[in-house]
Structures are given as structure tokens and as C-alpha cells.
Scaffold this motif. Structure first.
Motif, PDB file in Angstrom:
ATOM      1  N   VAL A   1     -12.510   8.803   5.023  1.00 26.68           N
ATOM      2  CA  VAL A   1     -11.415   8.148   5.724  1.00 26.68           C
ATOM      3  C   VAL A   1     -11.579   8.307   7.235  1.00 26.68           C
TER       4      VAL A   1
ATOM      5  N   THR B   1      -9.774   9.065  10.514  1.00 24.15           N
ATOM      6  CA  THR B   1      -8.518   9.707  10.925  1.00 24.15           C
ATOM      7  C   THR B   1      -8.150   9.430  12.375  1.00 24.15           C
TER       8      THR B   1
ATOM      9  N   PRO C   1     -15.167   6.003  15.298  1.00 26.48           N
ATOM     10  CA  PRO C   1     -14.195   6.566  14.351  1.00 26.48           C
ATOM     11  C   PRO C   1     -14.505   8.026  14.024  1.00 26.48           C
TER      12      PRO C   1
ATOM     13  N   ALA D   1      -5.895   5.884  -1.350  1.00 21.44           N
ATOM     14  CA  ALA D   1      -5.907   5.587   0.084  1.00 21.44           C
ATOM     15  C   ALA D   1      -4.593   4.949   0.515  1.00 21.44           C
TER      16      ALA D   1
ATOM     17  N   THR E   1      -2.069   7.667   5.432  1.00 24.64           N
ATOM     18  CA  THR E   1      -2.059   6.842   6.640  1.00 24.64           C
ATOM     19  C   THR E   1      -3.457   6.565   7.183  1.00 24.64           C
ATOM     20  N   ALA E   2      -4.447   7.352   6.742  1.00 22.35           N
ATOM     21  CA  ALA E   2      -5.812   7.178   7.237  1.00 22.35           C
ATOM     22  C   ALA E   2      -6.466   5.974   6.564  1.00 22.35           C
ATOM     23  N   ALA E   3      -7.273   5.235   7.330  1.00 20.77           N
ATOM     24  CA  ALA E   3      -7.957   4.054   6.815  1.00 20.77           C
ATOM     25  C   ALA E   3      -9.167   4.461   5.979  1.00 20.77           C
ATOM     26  N   LEU E   4      -9.320   3.839   4.825  1.00 24.13           N
ATOM     27  CA  LEU E   4     -10.454   4.124   3.952  1.00 24.13           C
ATOM     28  C   LEU E   4     -11.716   3.535   4.563  1.00 24.13           C
ATOM     29  N   HIS E   5     -12.739   4.375   4.723  1.00 27.35           N
ATOM     30  CA  HIS E   5     -13.997   3.948   5.335  1.00 27.35           C
ATOM     31  C   HIS E   5     -15.114   3.805   4.312  1.00 27.35           C
TER      32      HIS E   5
END
Length: 75
Positions: free
Chosen positions: A16, A18, A26, A53, A57-61
Motif C-alpha cells: 500500500v 501510505t 510513493p 484495501a 485509507t491507504a491506496a493499494l499499490h
């Protein structure tokens, strides 16, 4: 002697994003979930990662599946 492998454990690893560093790159963190059923389909594991995910709140990478195999020599 021939060797046979059997998947003994699977782990779901989610990467993710953060935040961002000073250079605009990122900041990535890994989150691991152990004891995934070894026979689980890849699509099911991916769908579970998307659902997990969505709870944060963190975007899935990225999504990774890590399989541990047991090796046994056949006499």
C-alpha cells in the motif's frame, strides 16, 4: 531420487502507498496476512485484497501471493 513439492502455506501480501516523500515518490508499506488456504484461487485472493484495501485509507499499490512448499523425496 525424485522430489515432490506440496504447498503447505500461502500468504497474502498487500503493498500500500501510505503517502509521498519529498521527491514525490510513493512511500510503500507491506501488510501480510498468513494462513491463506493453499488451494485458494488467485482470483479469490486478489478479490480479498481489494476488499481489505477498501477498509483502510491507504491506496493499494500491489498484491502478492507467497507460497511455502514442503519438499519430500520419493524413495
Amino acid at each position: 531420487m525424485p522430489v515432490v513439492s506440496t504447498i503447505s502455506n500461502s500468504t497474502l501480501k498487500m503493498v500500500v502507498a501510505t503517502g509521498m516523500d519529498e521527491a514525490g515518490n510513493p512511500i510503500l508499506r507491506g501488510r501480510a496476512y498468513n494462513k491463506v488456504k493453499p488451494l485458494a484461487a488467485d482470483q479469490g485472493i486478489f478479490d480479498a485484497a481489494l476488499a481489505l484495501a477498501g477498509l483502510g485509507t491507504a491506496a493499494l499499490h500491489g498484491v502478492e501471493r507467497i507460497d511455502t512448499k514442503t519438499l519430500v523425496e520419493i524413495p
